[in-house]
Scaffold this motif. Structure first.
Motif, mmCIF file in Angstrom:
data_model
loop_
_atom_site.group_PDB
_atom_site.id
_atom_site.type_symbol
_atom_site.label_atom_id
_atom_site.label_comp_id
_atom_site.label_asym_id
_atom_site.label_seq_id
_atom_site.Cartn_x
_atom_site.Cartn_y
_atom_site.Cartn_z
ATOM 1 N N ASN A 1 -1.327 12.121 45.166
ATOM 2 C CA ASN A 1 0.093 11.808 45.311
ATOM 3 C C ASN A 1 0.797 12.829 46.192
ATOM 4 O OD1 ASN A 1 3.058 12.293 43.945
ATOM 5 N ND2 ASN A 1 2.538 10.126 44.170
ATOM 6 N N GLU B 1 -0.504 14.612 48.560
ATOM 7 C CA GLU B 1 -0.941 14.443 49.949
ATOM 8 C C GLU B 1 -0.260 13.233 50.599
ATOM 9 O OE1 GLU B 1 -2.665 16.719 51.543
ATOM 10 O OE2 GLU B 1 -3.267 17.896 49.800
ATOM 11 N N PHE B 2 -0.143 12.136 49.859
ATOM 12 C CA PHE B 2 0.592 10.982 50.392
ATOM 13 C C PHE B 2 2.061 11.341 50.616
ATOM 14 C CE2 PHE B 2 -2.753 7.968 48.612
ATOM 15 C CZ PHE B 2 -3.186 7.556 49.853
ATOM 16 N N SER C 1 2.365 13.275 53.777
ATOM 17 C CA SER C 1 2.301 12.383 54.929
ATOM 18 C C SER C 1 3.654 11.719 55.173
ATOM 19 C CB SER C 1 1.219 11.319 54.686
ATOM 20 O OG SER C 1 1.121 10.444 55.776
ATOM 21 N N TYR C 2 4.266 11.258 54.117
ATOM 22 C CA TYR C 2 5.579 10.603 54.185
ATOM 23 C C TYR C 2 6.653 11.579 54.663
ATOM 24 C CZ TYR C 2 8.711 6.837 52.449
ATOM 25 O OH TYR C 2 9.615 5.818 52.317
ATOM 26 N N THR D 1 1.175 13.739 60.011
ATOM 27 C CA THR D 1 1.248 12.615 59.073
ATOM 28 C C THR D 1 -0.141 12.014 58.861
ATOM 29 O OG1 THR D 1 3.530 12.077 59.662
ATOM 30 C CG2 THR D 1 2.208 10.280 58.780
ATOM 31 N N GLU E 1 -2.476 14.393 56.889
ATOM 32 C CA GLU E 1 -2.208 14.411 55.445
ATOM 33 C C GLU E 1 -2.715 13.136 54.788
ATOM 34 O OE1 GLU E 1 -1.394 17.172 54.102
ATOM 35 O OE2 GLU E 1 -0.833 18.171 55.965
ATOM 36 N N MET E 2 -2.583 12.014 55.470
ATOM 37 C CA MET E 2 -3.126 10.751 54.949
ATOM 38 C C MET E 2 -4.648 10.878 54.801
ATOM 39 S SD MET E 2 -2.434 7.601 53.975
ATOM 40 C CE MET E 2 -0.809 7.292 54.637
ATOM 41 N N ALA F 1 -5.450 12.802 51.676
ATOM 42 C CA ALA F 1 -5.321 11.956 50.488
ATOM 43 C C ALA F 1 -6.543 11.070 50.327
ATOM 44 C CB ALA F 1 -4.042 11.117 50.577
ATOM 45 N N TYR G 1 -9.252 10.681 47.402
ATOM 46 C CA TYR G 1 -9.428 9.326 46.855
ATOM 47 C C TYR G 1 -10.921 8.992 46.782
ATOM 48 C CZ TYR G 1 -8.839 4.150 46.969
ATOM 49 O OH TYR G 1 -8.876 2.812 46.722
ATOM 50 N N LEU H 1 -2.515 5.481 41.773
ATOM 51 C CA LEU H 1 -1.456 5.853 42.701
ATOM 52 C C LEU H 1 -0.116 5.906 41.977
ATOM 53 C CD1 LEU H 1 -2.534 3.739 45.788
ATOM 54 C CD2 LEU H 1 -3.063 6.129 45.276
ATOM 55 N N LEU I 1 6.262 7.463 45.242
ATOM 56 C CA LEU I 1 6.660 8.552 46.127
ATOM 57 C C LEU I 1 8.179 8.630 46.171
ATOM 58 C CD1 LEU I 1 4.291 7.900 49.171
ATOM 59 C CD2 LEU I 1 3.965 9.538 47.314
#
Length: 164
Positions: free
Chosen positions: A15, A17-18, A21-22, A47, A50-51, A54, A58, A70, A73
């Protein structure tokens, strides 16, 4: 097989890491709104990176027989005071992620999960690079200033990230 405690900790890191990215995508949008396409390009690559982090976590959870869950965010910050202020945020955020990775590693130690420890070594090394890159950009901004030719040159330099 991941312990439930470690599975939960990995899901929390996924979470984070996502969310990173955001956040970097939001920062890129800010940079574009300030007519700094090189800064935006650098942040868009961040971005994607970082995705990738994640997704690496995963995959690890799934490979170890865990279940990825998940989470929601939060809306990322989207307004920054200046390019230097933006990179102060980047550096602060990377330091936060470093502390979270270290905490995850400590959990892997407590759980005596050697496979998780080995995998997390990559993340620990990655965070050293992430902090160094953000710090270097921030320090250069402080020296160069945030107006005029130096900022334009720096914007062009950041645009070259990922071009070979």
């Amino acid at each position: 097989m991941l312990s439930k405690k470690l599975e939960k900790a990995f899901n929390e890191q996924i979470n984070h890491e996502f969310a990173s990215s955001y956040l970097y995508l939001s920062m890129a949008a800010y940079a574009e709104s300030e007519n700094l396409p090189g800064f935006a390009s650098w942040l868009k690559l961040q971005t994607k990176e970082e995705m990738g982090h994640a997704m690496k976590l995963y995959k690890f959870v799934n490979e170890r027989g865990g279940k990825v869950e998940l989470m929601a965010l939060e809306q990322p910050k989207n307004n920054f005071k200046s390019p230097a202020g933006l990179f102060e945020e980047v550096l602060g955020h990377e330091r936060k992620i470093t502390s979270l990775i270290n905490k995850l590693y400590e959990t892997a130690l407590e759980e005596k999960d050697y496979a998780a420890q080995v995998m997390l070594h990559w993340f620990i090394e990655e965070q050293v690079e992430e902090e160094a890159a953000a710090s270097e950009i921030l320090e250069t901004l402080k020296i160069a200033g945030e107006k005029g030719h130096a900022l334009i040159m720096m914007d062009r330099q950041l645009a070259r990230r990922g071009q070979g």
